[in-house]
Enzyme design. Structure first.
Site, PDB file in Angstrom:
ATOM      1  CB  SER A  59      -6.482 -60.452 -15.570  1.00  0.00           C
ATOM      2  OG  SER A  59      -5.475 -60.573 -14.579  1.00  0.00           O
ATOM      3  CG  HIS A  63      -3.893 -59.712 -19.012  1.00  0.00           C
ATOM      4  ND1 HIS A  63      -3.312 -58.926 -19.990  1.00  0.00           N
ATOM      5  CD2 HIS A  63      -3.602 -59.117 -17.826  1.00  0.00           C
ATOM      6  CE1 HIS A  63      -2.718 -57.888 -19.422  1.00  0.00           C
ATOM      7  NE2 HIS A  63      -2.869 -57.975 -18.108  1.00  0.00           N
ATOM      8  CG  ASP A  75      -2.003 -58.902 -14.623  1.00  0.00           C
ATOM      9  OD1 ASP A  75      -1.605 -58.085 -15.478  1.00  0.00           O
ATOM     10  OD2 ASP A  75      -3.212 -59.143 -14.418  1.00  0.00           O
ATOM     11  CG  MET A 113       2.120 -57.544 -10.390  1.00  0.00           C
ATOM     12  SD  MET A 113       0.795 -57.172  -9.239  1.00  0.00           S
ATOM     13  CE  MET A 113      -0.591 -57.050 -10.356  1.00  0.00           C
ATOM     14  CG  HIS A 129       0.639 -56.315 -17.829  1.00  0.00           C
ATOM     15  ND1 HIS A 129      -0.431 -55.770 -17.144  1.00  0.00           N
ATOM     16  CD2 HIS A 129       1.554 -55.304 -17.942  1.00  0.00           C
ATOM     17  CE1 HIS A 129      -0.176 -54.501 -16.864  1.00  0.00           C
ATOM     18  NE2 HIS A 129       1.017 -54.196 -17.331  1.00  0.00           N
ATOM     19  CG  MET A 164       2.587 -54.527 -14.203  1.00  0.00           C
ATOM     20  SD  MET A 164       1.009 -54.883 -13.414  1.00  0.00           S
ATOM     21  CE  MET A 164       0.761 -56.562 -13.967  1.00  0.00           C
ATOM     22  CG  MET A 198      -1.323 -49.897 -17.147  1.00  0.00           C
ATOM     23  SD  MET A 198      -1.898 -51.605 -17.182  1.00  0.00           S
ATOM     24  CE  MET A 198      -2.694 -51.753 -15.584  1.00  0.00           C
ATOM     25  CG  ASP A 254      -4.605 -54.597 -17.536  1.00  0.00           C
ATOM     26  OD1 ASP A 254      -5.538 -55.063 -16.855  1.00  0.00           O
ATOM     27  OD2 ASP A 254      -3.417 -54.947 -17.411  1.00  0.00           O
TER      28      ASP A 254
HETATM   29  C1  DX5 Z   1      -3.389 -54.568 -12.642  1.00  0.00           C
HETATM   30  C2  DX5 Z   1      -3.299 -55.692 -13.633  1.00  0.00           C
HETATM   31  C3  DX5 Z   1      -4.589 -56.021 -14.258  1.00  0.00           C
HETATM   32  C4  DX5 Z   1      -5.589 -56.575 -13.301  1.00  0.00           C
HETATM   33  C5  DX5 Z   1      -6.959 -56.289 -13.824  1.00  0.00           C
HETATM   34  O1  DX5 Z   1      -2.137 -54.246 -12.194  1.00  0.00           O
HETATM   35  O2  DX5 Z   1      -2.409 -55.354 -14.671  1.00  0.00           O
HETATM   36  O3  DX5 Z   1      -4.435 -56.894 -15.362  1.00  0.00           O
HETATM   37  O4  DX5 Z   1      -5.462 -57.971 -13.122  1.00  0.00           O
HETATM   38  O5  DX5 Z   1      -7.873 -56.630 -12.852  1.00  0.00           O
HETATM   39  P1  DX5 Z   1      -9.286 -55.961 -12.756  1.00  0.00           P
HETATM   40  O6  DX5 Z   1     -10.014 -56.305 -14.014  1.00  0.00           O
HETATM   41  O7  DX5 Z   1      -9.864 -56.593 -11.537  1.00  0.00           O
HETATM   42  O8  DX5 Z   1      -9.077 -54.481 -12.604  1.00  0.00           O
HETATM   43 ZN    ZN Z   2      -2.462 -56.593 -16.558  1.00  0.00          ZN
END
Ligand code: DX5
Ligand code: ZN
Length: 218
Positions: free
Chosen positions: A8, A33, A35, A37, A66, A68, A137, A175
């Site tokens: 990620s 990956h 992320d 948000m 991903h 969010m 998750m 994840d």
């Molecule tokens: C959390 C994200 C993850 C995050 C994982 O909201 O969706 O993808 O980046 O990070 P680690 O591996 O540090 O938990």
């Molecule tokens: Zn993620």
């Protein structure tokens, strides 16, 4: 199928994003990956289209995006144009999940659904045939570097059974809080794709850490 590793970039150094993506290109990374948000669906804001495009410009591996975010259906086509190969939306953000999955597939991307820790895998039983990847998750979404939730193992097993019973070819992605300690157990439980952020990027040799995750045999 050998398991896949999806580092990620949330944990990457954004001051040298090009270098970090180049490192991923040269590594055993299978998917990158990404992320996204929005500060609404999760209590944090990460980045949006300009950063995705910067990653895509450099990346030689599929981008696993991903989302969010609330109302992901408003932005699916834009994420696809920005370079997403896999687009995952959250079950909890999609009252019309079946429609949103068809919308993702219509762009040519693979369709993923992410489940918050409290959401049972059985909620996907009627759409599992329409999903390419379920992202379980193993932390509450919103932040990297959180502690892994052990109940995840049970969810993986239950989902694996459902997938087999329904004859689906859907992959199981995990994840949050993934490291070399829990990764073998996650794979044994039935995981196909491991996302790892801080464990990779905070290690002294991220490329080697990715290789170590890839080399696990069960
Ligand atoms: C959390 C994200 C993850 C995050 C994982 O909201 O969706 O993808 O980046 O990070 P680690 O591996 O540090 O938990
Ligand atoms: Zn993620």
């Amino acid at each position: 199928m050998p398991h896949l590793i999806a580092p990620s970039v949330l944990a990457a150094n954004f001051g040298q994003l090009d270098q970090d993506v180049e490192m991923l290109n040269q590594s055993a990374t299978d998917w990158i990956h990404v992320d996204v948000m929005d500060g609404r669906f999760v209590p944090n804001i990460s980045f949006g289209f300009p950063v995705l495009q910067a990653i895509q410009k450099r990346a030689q591996k599929p981008l696993d995006v991903h989302l969010m975010i609330e109302h992901p259906e408003l932005y699916i086509e834009q994420f696809r144009e920005g370079g997403a190969d896999i687009i995952s939306v959250h079950y909890e953000a999609c009252p019309h999940l079946h429609r949103t999955l068809q919308q993702i597939k219509a762009t040519g991307a693979k369709a993923g659904v992410a489940l918050n820790p409290h959401t049972p895998v059985t909620f996907l039983s009627e759409v599992i045939q329409d999903i390419d990847v379920v992202c379980i998750m193993s932390v509450n979404p919103g932040f990297g570097g959180q502690k892994f939730i052990p109940h995840t193992y049970e969810k993986i097993k239950a989902l694996k059974t459902m997938i087999q019973e329904k004859g689906s070819s859907c992959l199981i992605e995990i994840d949050g809080g993934v490291n070399l300690e829990n990764a073998p157990l996650l794979l044994q439980a039935g995981a196909d794709v491991l996302v790892a952020g801080s464990f990779v990027f905070n290690s002294t040799d991220p490329k080697q850490t990715i290789q170590n995750l890839k080399d696990i045999s069960i």
